[in-house]
Design a protein around this motif. Structure first.
Motif, PDB file in Angstrom:
ATOM      1  N   MET A   1      32.315  66.658  30.372  1.00  0.00           N
ATOM      2  CA  MET A   1      32.056  66.968  31.760  1.00  0.00           C
ATOM      3  C   MET A   1      31.707  68.443  31.891  1.00  0.00           C
ATOM      4  N   LYS A   2      30.675  68.698  32.638  1.00  0.00           N
ATOM      5  CA  LYS A   2      30.174  70.059  32.766  1.00  0.00           C
ATOM      6  C   LYS A   2      30.920  70.823  33.862  1.00  0.00           C
ATOM      7  N   PRO A   3      31.407  72.028  33.542  1.00  0.00           N
ATOM      8  CA  PRO A   3      32.103  72.825  34.560  1.00  0.00           C
ATOM      9  C   PRO A   3      31.240  73.094  35.791  1.00  0.00           C
ATOM     10  N   GLU A   4      29.934  73.234  35.610  1.00  0.00           N
ATOM     11  CA  GLU A   4      29.061  73.560  36.743  1.00  0.00           C
ATOM     12  C   GLU A   4      28.932  72.405  37.747  1.00  0.00           C
ATOM     13  N   ASP A   5      29.446  71.232  37.390  1.00  0.00           N
ATOM     14  CA  ASP A   5      29.416  70.083  38.298  1.00  0.00           C
ATOM     15  C   ASP A   5      30.769  69.840  38.975  1.00  0.00           C
ATOM     16  N   HIS A   6      31.728  70.738  38.720  1.00  0.00           N
ATOM     17  CA  HIS A   6      33.094  70.512  39.182  1.00  0.00           C
ATOM     18  C   HIS A   6      33.789  71.795  39.622  1.00  0.00           C
ATOM     19  N   TRP A   7      34.787  71.614  40.460  1.00  0.00           N
ATOM     20  CA  TRP A   7      35.806  72.630  40.688  1.00  0.00           C
ATOM     21  C   TRP A   7      36.810  72.361  39.582  1.00  0.00           C
ATOM     22  N   CYS A   8      37.008  73.299  38.671  1.00  0.00           N
ATOM     23  CA  CYS A   8      37.838  73.080  37.483  1.00  0.00           C
ATOM     24  C   CYS A   8      39.199  73.740  37.656  1.00  0.00           C
ATOM     25  N   LEU A   9      40.246  72.989  37.398  1.00  0.00           N
ATOM     26  CA  LEU A   9      41.605  73.505  37.446  1.00  0.00           C
ATOM     27  C   LEU A   9      42.209  73.393  36.066  1.00  0.00           C
ATOM     28  N   LEU A  10      42.945  74.428  35.676  1.00  0.00           N
ATOM     29  CA  LEU A  10      43.559  74.465  34.356  1.00  0.00           C
ATOM     30  C   LEU A  10      45.071  74.473  34.542  1.00  0.00           C
ATOM     31  N   ALA A  11      45.706  73.339  34.233  1.00  0.00           N
ATOM     32  CA  ALA A  11      47.128  73.151  34.503  1.00  0.00           C
ATOM     33  C   ALA A  11      47.951  73.218  33.225  1.00  0.00           C
TER      34      ALA A  11
END
Length: 165
Positions: A1-11
């Motif tokens: 999955m491409k980061p530029e297509d998402h709001w990415c959260l790192l938990a």
């Protein structure tokens, strides 16, 4: 999955879990929104498989419009090296500011699709990312990258777009 297509959260938490009653209450408290989950969870405690995709609806409390469908994916961060790299770059871009430590501790990625359902509220994906930031204590990297922020930064961005939090 491409980061530029998402709001990415790192938990930090290695296991994905949806505690729906808590999430619903926090949606009201943190982002002044109504939240529903579109599918049934297989585990009564909300535990998710290692890789999971979920559909949620979200809308501001009191808004008469139809709720917006938002897609959320979660997977081990080791399976999403581009997301981890985006988080590292974003933390570096702000000089660390403690976000670098959060990114280093992260073991799970949560990705909110940046595109809402057709005709949906374009602010809803950011609202979902804000909610997850608060629930998971996870920093957010926006689709365009370049910065990293937490719940407060997400709420400020939402307010700037006219979403009352």
């Amino acid at each position: 999955m491409k980061p530029e297509d998402h709001w990415c959260l790192l938990a930090a938490a290695p296991v994905g879990r949806v505690e729906l009653p808590r999430w619903t209450a926090q949606a009201q408290a943190l982002i002044h929104a109504e939240l529903t989950l579109l599918q049934r969870l297989g585990d009564p405690d909300g535990a998710l498989p290692a890789v999971a995709s979920l559909g949620f609806t979200l809308r501001p409390i009191g808004d008469a419009a139809e709720p917006t469908v938002v897609q959320v994916h979660t997977l081990p961060l080791a399976e999403a090296p581009a997301v981890k790299a985006a988080g590292e770059r974003a933390a570096e871009a702000i000089g660390g500011a403690g976000m670098d430590a959060l990114v280093a501790r992260a073991t799970r990625a949560w990705l909110v699709a940046k595109a809402p359902s057709p005709g949906g509220d374009p602010r809803a994906p950011l609202a979902m990312a804000a909610l997850l930031a608060g629930l998971l204590l996870a920093p957010v990297v926006p689709p365009e990258g370049g910065v990293i922020f937490g719940l407060k930064g997400a709420r400020l961005r939402l307010e700037a777009l006219g979403w009352r939090t």
